[in-house]
Design a protein around this motif. Structure first.
Motif, PDB file in Angstrom:
ATOM      1  N   ARG A  88       0.829  -1.202   0.000  1.00 34.26           N
ATOM      2  CA  ARG A  88       0.000   0.000   0.000  1.00 34.26           C
ATOM      3  C   ARG A  88       0.862   1.250   0.000  1.00 34.26           C
ATOM      4  N   GLN A  89       1.905   1.221   0.865  1.00 32.01           N
ATOM      5  CA  GLN A  89       2.758   2.404   0.975  1.00 32.01           C
ATOM      6  C   GLN A  89       3.611   2.586  -0.268  1.00 32.01           C
ATOM      7  N   ARG A  90       4.049   1.476  -0.836  1.00 30.81           N
ATOM      8  CA  ARG A  90       4.820   1.558  -2.065  1.00 30.81           C
ATOM      9  C   ARG A  90       3.962   2.181  -3.177  1.00 30.81           C
ATOM     10  N   LEU A  91       2.700   1.765  -3.242  1.00 28.25           N
ATOM     11  CA  LEU A  91       1.793   2.324  -4.240  1.00 28.25           C
ATOM     12  C   LEU A  91       1.686   3.833  -4.071  1.00 28.25           C
ATOM     13  N   ALA A  92       1.449   4.261  -2.813  1.00 25.44           N
ATOM     14  CA  ALA A  92       1.283   5.687  -2.550  1.00 25.44           C
ATOM     15  C   ALA A  92       2.541   6.445  -2.941  1.00 25.44           C
ATOM     16  N   THR A  99       5.568   7.858 -10.760  1.00 24.62           N
ATOM     17  CA  THR A  99       6.113   6.716 -11.473  1.00 24.62           C
ATOM     18  C   THR A  99       5.478   5.400 -11.026  1.00 24.62           C
ATOM     19  N   PRO A 100       4.147   5.306 -11.083  1.00 22.98           N
ATOM     20  CA  PRO A 100       3.538   4.028 -10.711  1.00 22.98           C
ATOM     21  C   PRO A 100       3.838   2.963 -11.767  1.00 22.98           C
ATOM     22  N   ALA A 101       3.745   1.693 -11.367  1.00 23.93           N
ATOM     23  CA  ALA A 101       3.872   0.622 -12.346  1.00 23.93           C
ATOM     24  C   ALA A 101       2.725   0.754 -13.350  1.00 23.93           C
ATOM     25  N   ASP A 102       2.869   0.129 -14.505  1.00 26.88           N
ATOM     26  CA  ASP A 102       1.853   0.276 -15.546  1.00 26.88           C
ATOM     27  C   ASP A 102       0.585  -0.505 -15.221  1.00 26.88           C
ATOM     28  N   VAL A 103       0.751  -1.580 -14.481  1.00 27.48           N
ATOM     29  CA  VAL A 103      -0.406  -2.358 -14.040  1.00 27.48           C
ATOM     30  C   VAL A 103      -0.215  -2.637 -12.555  1.00 27.48           C
ATOM     31  N   LEU A 331      -5.068   0.389 -13.936  1.00 24.62           N
ATOM     32  CA  LEU A 331      -4.153   1.014 -14.896  1.00 24.62           C
ATOM     33  C   LEU A 331      -3.977   2.484 -14.504  1.00 24.62           C
ATOM     34  N   PRO A 332      -2.821   2.847 -13.914  1.00 27.15           N
ATOM     35  CA  PRO A 332      -2.608   4.242 -13.507  1.00 27.15           C
ATOM     36  C   PRO A 332      -2.691   5.191 -14.702  1.00 27.15           C
ATOM     37  N   SER A 333      -3.342   6.347 -14.518  1.00 25.24           N
ATOM     38  CA  SER A 333      -3.472   7.268 -15.653  1.00 25.24           C
ATOM     39  C   SER A 333      -2.126   7.837 -16.078  1.00 25.24           C
ATOM     40  N   LEU A 334      -1.122   7.748 -15.200  1.00 31.56           N
ATOM     41  CA  LEU A 334       0.194   8.273 -15.561  1.00 31.56           C
ATOM     42  C   LEU A 334       0.987   7.310 -16.445  1.00 31.56           C
ATOM     43  N   SER A 335       0.497   6.094 -16.603  1.00 30.70           N
ATOM     44  CA  SER A 335       1.253   5.117 -17.394  1.00 30.70           C
ATOM     45  C   SER A 335       1.406   5.605 -18.831  1.00 30.70           C
ATOM     46  N   PRO A 336       2.640   5.591 -19.351  1.00 35.08           N
ATOM     47  CA  PRO A 336       2.825   6.005 -20.745  1.00 35.08           C
ATOM     48  C   PRO A 336       2.530   4.867 -21.727  1.00 35.08           C
TER      49      PRO A 336
END
Lengths: 442, 301
Positions: A88-92, A99-103, A331-336
């Protein structure tokens, strides 16, 4: 020389840090690029972040391997965080850093914190356009858990799991207690637990306990519902929500739950729990019944010392409520690399992908076709009685999906724990839980 | 391999310039990793910032929210309790060991290494070792206590023993202070000690009136450093061993800051707590200075 150069450098650094630190919120207006991407996406691997025990990790490694074999031009970087709280903390931290993971896998009780800030790409339109998976293929209970207001479906659920009772068949046999049956009551449950709680070497300390269950809101919730109470209510005078644990049906259920430890001592006490946690006690054959979701199965399949199975939660006056456990691929909206990321999400939740993870035992598949297939129901793979999870689906209830639900659950858990281990009385902790969680309700 | 143009391209540096050049990488790191983040933290403490949208100014609201949270008061008390108790004990322990092992004696090298060893064990591993030592049923400590017929505390289960347990484990990580004081003792010249002995000073007088005053700057430095570190280093053991429990008995400010920021997406409140930690550290350091100044005035008399 230094006098002149440092301020400039500090300025540059400051600008850079501000740029990185304060990435503007992603626009939700941007066009979907699911099927027809006008601009090519940057090259690079799709990263996929998960949590779980080593046995669970194996399931996702198999999934990634199969995906890469099927699409040789796609590569997935699997990021594994063992502990769910750390995850959870890593996600935050990742989202905050931009720079979140793509999935990412997120529980339905937690995704709203991210969805609320526009950090997740709504996946409804992707699912509509997909030729591989359709909304109708999923259990509606699973999809509904990831609906977020007007944004619609935010994540694709991988599972529709629930809280059940795992039990050690050998201990039941040795004690002469009959195996629990699907339609057992709170009283049956308690008397089984009492019979299984034993001091075998006569040193005045129980060596074997009937039950292991963590004193958290999530664990106690189904008992509250079965007793006709609720976890959260709407305060009608001001239209805000608040904890409803102080209402008589909820109080009665929590008192019963707490008495399992404080009064009946069928659950290890605080010192015993600190010495060895409940799950470890179950794995070592020192706790006869353990409450958990489907998640424990890959690890429990490594048990060689005894035979075990699952049974639904006991019921109160034929109310069978259990609590939904579901994680979704988000899917994070920041994912390129949204198109590539979606391709993986789509595969992971196709019959083929869900079958692979279901074979490990990790999930109660959210795809109906996989849930009734041998991948999940195989009688040769433990637990023998996997159908329990499917029979429970109509009785599943959800915990609220509020932006600050994690904090509410944490605080309520801290308070419940005190009462569960006899360090404070119930009225006191319920009052404290209500007051302390007020500020986190919308 | 003479480079004819070398002299032209690299004019000779004056001494201060050379020093500045050599310091540059360090100063850059200091700016980038300390000053700039600290400045940002100062600003963030007065904003609401979830890490995803832009921060916006809310004045002192972060502080008023904190002051209404019982976890904050528990954490503040715990942090001060830990620091005020652990720092003197750690400093005294390091001093006693340094005095004891300063003179060459049999096995001194071995003992010095043994004292330093716990300091180089990674914090997580160190915490896990102690988690086992303090296990209320299976840990060697309680097994020993029970065999001696002594009461076996529940350690991390009981709020009254959880903090002392953390302090006890911190007392074994004094290797750095020990080494610094050992170095400090080496700087005291033999003549000073010998003349004191010639003057008829007893061993106790020697330590109290000669060695300690000469060691004072080292001790002050060490203690100040330990105060600051104690406010920060409680994070790993508490996080790994207790998670802040039982019922916030081992929740320290630094962990609360981390939880507010990364669990609750309230980076503004996290920053506010860090600012308070800075204030607590400053308060403790100033009182320490006042205390030691009185000590130096007294010893001058």
């Amino acid at each position: 020389m230094l006098k002149h150069s440092t301020p400039l450098l500090i300025k540059l650094l400051l600008i850079q840090i501000l740029l990185v630190g304060c990435t503007s919120p992603p626009s939700t207006e941007q066009p979907l690029t699911a099927t027809s991407s006008p601009t090519p996406e940057p090259a690079g691997n799709v990263s996929f972040m998960i949590f779980g025990d080593p046995a669970e990790l194996q399931a996702y490694q198999n999934l990634v391997k199969a995906f890469e074999a099927k699409y040789p031009d796609q590569k997935i970087d699997l990021i594994h965080i063992p502990d769910q709280a750390d995850y959870r903390q890593r996600l935050a931290a990742d989202f905050a850093a931009g720079t979140p993971a793509d999935v990412v896998l997120i529980n339905y009780r937690r995704f709203s914190a991210f969805a609320d800030k526009g950090a997740l790409e709504p996946l409804g339109p992707y699912l509509e356009k997909s030729t591989l998976i359709q909304a109708d293929d999923f259990y509606p209970e699973a999809l509904a858990a990831f609906q977020w207001g007007r944004h619609g479906l935010m994540c694709i659920p991988q599972n529709v799991s629930s809280l059940v009772v795992y039990y050690n068949k050998n201990l039941f046999q040795a004690t002469g207690v009959t195996y629990p049956q699907a339609e057992w009551t709170w009283d049956d449950f308690l008397s089984a637990a009492q019979a299984l709680t034993q001091d075998q070497d006569g040193d005045g300390r129980f060596d074997q306990h009937g039950l292991g269950v963590e004193p958290t809101l999530q664990r106690v919730a189904p008992f509250i519902w079965q007793n006709g109470g609720d976890v959260v209510r709407i305060e009608r005078s001001v239209w805000t929500r608040e904890l409803a644990l102080d209402e008589p049906p909820a109080l009665e259920a929590i008192q019963w739950f707490i008495d399992l430890q404080v009064k009946h001592h069928v659950v290890p006490n605080a010192v015993e729990a600190e010495a060895e946690n409940y799950e470890s006690r179950f794995l070592n054959g020192r706790v006869a019944m353990y409450l958990n979701s489907r998640r424990g199965v890959p690890t429990y399949r490594t048990i060689t010392k005894f035979d075990w199975d699952v049974v639904p939660l006991p019921h109160k006056r034929w109310r069978h409520s259990s609590v939904l456990h579901a994680d979704g691929y988000c899917l994070p909206s920041l994912s390129p690399r949204k198109a590539a990321a979606w391709k993986f999400i789509e595969y992971a939740n196709s019959v083929e992908g869900q079958t692979l993870v279901a074979l490990s035992g990790r999930t109660v598949p959210s795809l109906k076709a996989v849930a009734v297939s041998p991948a999940f129901l195989d009688p040769a793979a433990k637990p023998l009685n996997s159908r329990v999870f499917l029979d429970t689906i109509p009785n599943l209830r959800r915990l609220p999906r509020l932006v600050h639900w994690s904090e509410i659950e944490d605080i309520a858990g801290d308070e419940l724990e005190r009462a569960f281990y006899g360090q404070a009385n119930l009225a006191e902790v319920i009052k404290a839980a209500g007051l302390r969680t007020e500020e986190y309700f919308p | 391999m003479a480079v004819p143009h070398g002299a032209k391209r690299w004019p000779a540096l004056t001494h201060p310039q050379a020093l500045g050049l050599m310091l540059l990488p360090y100063l850059l790191g200091l700016a980038g990793f300390i000053f700039v983040p600290a400045g940002l933290m100062l600003g963030l403490a007065f904003t609401q910032y979830d890490g995803l949208s832009l921060p916006h100014w809310i004045g002192l609201q972060n502080f008023t929210l904190l002051f209404a949270d019982l976890r904050f008061w528990a954490a503040l008390k715990n942090s001060i309790f830990f620091t005020v108790l652990a720092v003197p004990l750690r400093s005294l322990g390091a001093l006693a060991l340094a005095l004891f092992l300063n003179q060459p004696r049999r096995g001194a090298g071995f003992y010095r290494a043994a004292i330093y060893l716990p300091t180089v064990i990674p914090d997580i591993a160190y915490a896990l070792i102690w988690l086992w030592v303090f296990n209320p049923l299976y840990g060697p400590l309680n097994v020993l206590l029970i065999n001696l017929g002594l009461p076996a505390p529940a350690w991390f289960v009981d709020p009254s023993t959880a903090k002392p347990a953390l302090i006890v484990m911190s007392l074994f990580q004094i290797g750095e202070g020990f080494v610094i004081l050992l170095a400090g003792l080496q700087t005291i010249s033999r003549e000073v000690l010998e003349s004191a002995i010639v003057d008829g000073a007893t061993r106790r007088q020697l330590v109290w009136h000669v060695i300690l005053p000469l060691l004072r700057p080292w001790l002050v430095l060490l203690t100040i450093r330990d105060v600051i570190l104690s406010l920060q280093n409680t994070f790993t053991p508490a996080w790994v061993m207790t998670g802040g429990g039982p019922y916030y008995a081992t929740l320290f400010l630094i962990q609360l800051a981390y939880e507010e920021a990364f669990d609750g997406f309230r980076f503004g409140q996290g920053a506010a707590i860090l600012l308070i930690i800075l204030g607590v550290a400053a308060g403790l350091v100033v009182s320490l200075r006042l205390l030691t100044q009185r000590w130096s005035n007294q010893s001058d008399e």
